[in-house]
Design a protein around this motif. Structure first.
Motif, PDB file in Angstrom:
ATOM      1  N   HIS A   1       0.852  -1.205   0.000  1.00 19.92           N
ATOM      2  CA  HIS A   1       0.000   0.000   0.000  1.00 19.92           C
ATOM      3  C   HIS A   1       0.880   1.244   0.000  1.00 19.92           C
ATOM      4  O   HIS A   1       1.307   1.708   1.052  1.00 19.92           O
ATOM      5  CB  HIS A   1      -0.938  -0.001   1.209  1.00 19.92           C
ATOM      6  CG  HIS A   1      -1.995   1.064   1.149  1.00 19.92           C
ATOM      7  ND1 HIS A   1      -3.217   0.938   1.768  1.00 19.92           N
ATOM      8  CD2 HIS A   1      -2.018   2.282   0.549  1.00 19.92           C
ATOM      9  CE1 HIS A   1      -3.937   2.026   1.545  1.00 19.92           C
ATOM     10  NE2 HIS A   1      -3.225   2.870   0.822  1.00 19.92           N
TER      11      HIS A   1
ATOM     12  N   HIS B   1       1.622   5.131  -2.464  1.00 25.97           N
ATOM     13  CA  HIS B   1       1.098   6.040  -3.498  1.00 25.97           C
ATOM     14  C   HIS B   1       2.217   6.922  -4.029  1.00 25.97           C
ATOM     15  O   HIS B   1       2.960   7.505  -3.249  1.00 25.97           O
ATOM     16  CB  HIS B   1       0.016   6.960  -2.919  1.00 25.97           C
ATOM     17  CG  HIS B   1      -1.180   6.241  -2.389  1.00 25.97           C
ATOM     18  ND1 HIS B   1      -2.187   5.782  -3.199  1.00 25.97           N
ATOM     19  CD2 HIS B   1      -1.533   5.899  -1.130  1.00 25.97           C
ATOM     20  CE1 HIS B   1      -3.114   5.198  -2.453  1.00 25.97           C
ATOM     21  NE2 HIS B   1      -2.738   5.242  -1.190  1.00 25.97           N
TER      22      HIS B   1
ATOM     23  N   HIS C   1      -7.194  -1.311   3.743  1.00 28.64           N
ATOM     24  CA  HIS C   1      -7.036  -1.033   5.172  1.00 28.64           C
ATOM     25  C   HIS C   1      -7.999  -1.971   5.904  1.00 28.64           C
ATOM     26  O   HIS C   1      -8.947  -2.469   5.322  1.00 28.64           O
ATOM     27  CB  HIS C   1      -7.508   0.378   5.557  1.00 28.64           C
ATOM     28  CG  HIS C   1      -7.005   1.480   4.700  1.00 28.64           C
ATOM     29  ND1 HIS C   1      -5.833   2.137   4.957  1.00 28.64           N
ATOM     30  CD2 HIS C   1      -7.538   2.075   3.600  1.00 28.64           C
ATOM     31  CE1 HIS C   1      -5.656   3.087   4.042  1.00 28.64           C
ATOM     32  NE2 HIS C   1      -6.663   3.064   3.205  1.00 28.64           N
TER      33      HIS C   1
ATOM     34  N   ASP D   1       0.608   2.833   3.375  1.00 25.01           N
ATOM     35  CA  ASP D   1      -0.010   4.059   2.853  1.00 25.01           C
ATOM     36  C   ASP D   1       0.969   5.224   2.779  1.00 25.01           C
ATOM     37  O   ASP D   1       0.559   6.390   2.838  1.00 25.01           O
ATOM     38  CB  ASP D   1      -1.247   4.461   3.680  1.00 25.01           C
ATOM     39  CG  ASP D   1      -2.330   5.131   2.831  1.00 25.01           C
ATOM     40  OD1 ASP D   1      -2.060   5.456   1.655  1.00 25.01           O
ATOM     41  OD2 ASP D   1      -3.439   5.328   3.342  1.00 25.01           O
TER      42      ASP D   1
HETATM   43 ZN   LIG Z   1      -3.818   4.772   0.465  1.00 25.42          ZN
END
Ligand SMILES: [Zn+2]
Length: 424
Positions: free
Chosen positions: A93, A95, A264, A335
């Motif tokens: 995860h 970005h 998540h 994330d």
């Molecule tokens: Zn994310």
């Protein structure tokens, strides 16, 4: 027509690069030897003392105890040898979003390499799964990594994620309008299929659904027929579908649609998952990326009273604990890229608090993603024939899970993409 020998050699080199990617650079034509005081072959195998790994090109050609591995004549010694060797990690995860990554096709290579090191490779990630970004920008970045211009991990991406109609979540408010305007919000199943096709045709490796998105006064939900159509089309193309669930109803919607991975757990939801929902999730082989550290990060950002934070974090830890204990598959992910604090140490600590052993955490970083991507015969373990994806740690994670982030070197397909020594 006659070709000179050098022309033929050049043609062969071009062919090699086209067929296998740039990791076959000239310096990889000789064997490379990496030594570790402790070698984790795989999470389900006893570690080996005094381990040796021999790489040739982008593959591992031998791995085992020192006295069982034959070192080829002329092999080079890697500068990365150190205390602990494991298979290269996958962060499932991440970005590549925000100003720092814009114009990735044109930015100076060394700037991008440094940014990738700071966010990813200094923490051992030899493979990353980007689950929402400006697709064409990420594909340009990936192309430069594959050409060897930029030092980076193998990048898997979903490209542009799908949102419910009028469903951009409030937590993306801070992104520039131009970026928000390109985010697809298909209004019909047909429109969703079209978005999925465009993404996959462009080179994306999967599809991401924001299946339930917080709005100022409500949670907007993706219509079930749209989610189902996107998932079916993705599976038809042999790819994975991933969803951001938000709440328990979102988990059920993801299961109904046939989603493979939750981005998540249900962060901020205090009620436990109903037993039947958990059983269905395990039965349907749903994988969960916990992103537990993100919980604290978001609560701090929203100025939630400090006394409330531990209770909400404990609830999320409990969701992961009960799901994993029931046999659910956990994939590691943080994330980062959305989260500007890149250090994964707290994530490892929270996963341990959720009852995962160091070897279960290692599995979430290596064998579990390899299996999920149906690449278990190619990566995730330190064995002959596997991709030369390796991480060298300065301390043993079996004694303290925080040691998973003490990375000396990261090697992706035979190429050393991060070395702490170079930073000094
Ligand atoms: Zn994310």
């Amino acid at each position: 027509m006659n070709f000179s020998l050098s022309q033929i050699a050049r043609a062969a080199l071009v062919f090699t690069i086209a067929a296998h990617g740039p990791v076959q650079a000239a310096d990889q034509s000789e064997a490379l030897v990496l030594r570790g005081a402790k070698l984790y072959v795989a999470p389900d195998r006893a570690p080996i003392a005094d381990g040796v790994v021999v790489m040739l090109g982008n593959k591992i050609v031998a791995a085992g105890a020192k006295d069982t591995v034959k070192i080829p004549a002329g092999a080079r010694e890697s500068q990365c040898s150190g205390p602990v060797i494991a298979a290269g990690f996958q962060n499932s995860h991440v970005h590549f979003i925000g100003d720092a990554w814009n114009n990735a096709g044109k930015q100076p290579a060394q700037d991008l390499s440094k940014r990738i090191a700071d966010m990813l490779t200094r923490y051992g990630y030899a493979t990353v799964f980007d689950i929402a970004s400006d697709r064409d920008n990420t594909l340009a970045l990936r192309a430069r990594v594959e050409r060897g211009e930029v030092a980076g991990p193998r990048i898997l991406t979903v490209g542009l994620p799908l949102f419910p109609p009028n469903g951009i979540p409030i937590y993306l408010d801070h992104f520039p309008r131009e970026f928000l305007n390109i985010l697809p919000q298909p209004a019909t199943p047909e429109a969703a299929v079209k978005v999925v096709r465009e993404n996959l045709d462009a080179g994306a490796d999967g599809t991401k659904l924001f299946i339930a998105t917080p709005q100022p006064k409500e949670i907007r939900r993706m219509p079930a027929a749209i989610a189902r159509a996107a998932a079916d089309e993705t599976h038809r193309r042999g790819k994975l579908i991933i969803a951001h669930p938000t709440d328990i109803q979102g988990v059920q919607a993801a299961l109904d649609a046939g989603v493979d991975i939750l981005a998540h757990t249900t962060l901020g939801v205090e009620t436990p998952w109903p037993d039947e929902l958990r059983r269905e999730a395990v039965r349907k082989n749903l994988s969960v990326i916990p992103t537990l550290k993100l919980m604290e990060y978001e609560l701090k950002k929203e100025n939630v009273p400090p006394a409330v934070v531990p209770r909400l974090v404990a609830a999320s830890v409990d969701h992961v604990k009960t799901f994993a204990a029931a046999g659910g598959q956990i994939l590691f992910g943080t994330d980062v890229g959305y989260m500007s604090d890149f250090d994964p140490t707290e994530e490892y600590v929270l996963m341990a608090r959720a009852g995962l052993t160091p070897m279960q955490i290692l599995a979430s970083l290596t064998t579990a993603p390899a299996a999920r991507w149906k690449e278990g015969d190619r990566r995730g373990r330190v064995e002959a024939g596997m991709d030369a994806d390796l991480v060298v740690l300065d301390a043993d994670p079996a004694t303290d899970v925080a040691n998973f982030s003490k990375v000396r070197c990261t090697i992706s397909r035979g190429r050393t993409i991060y070395s702490a020594q170079d930073k000094k």
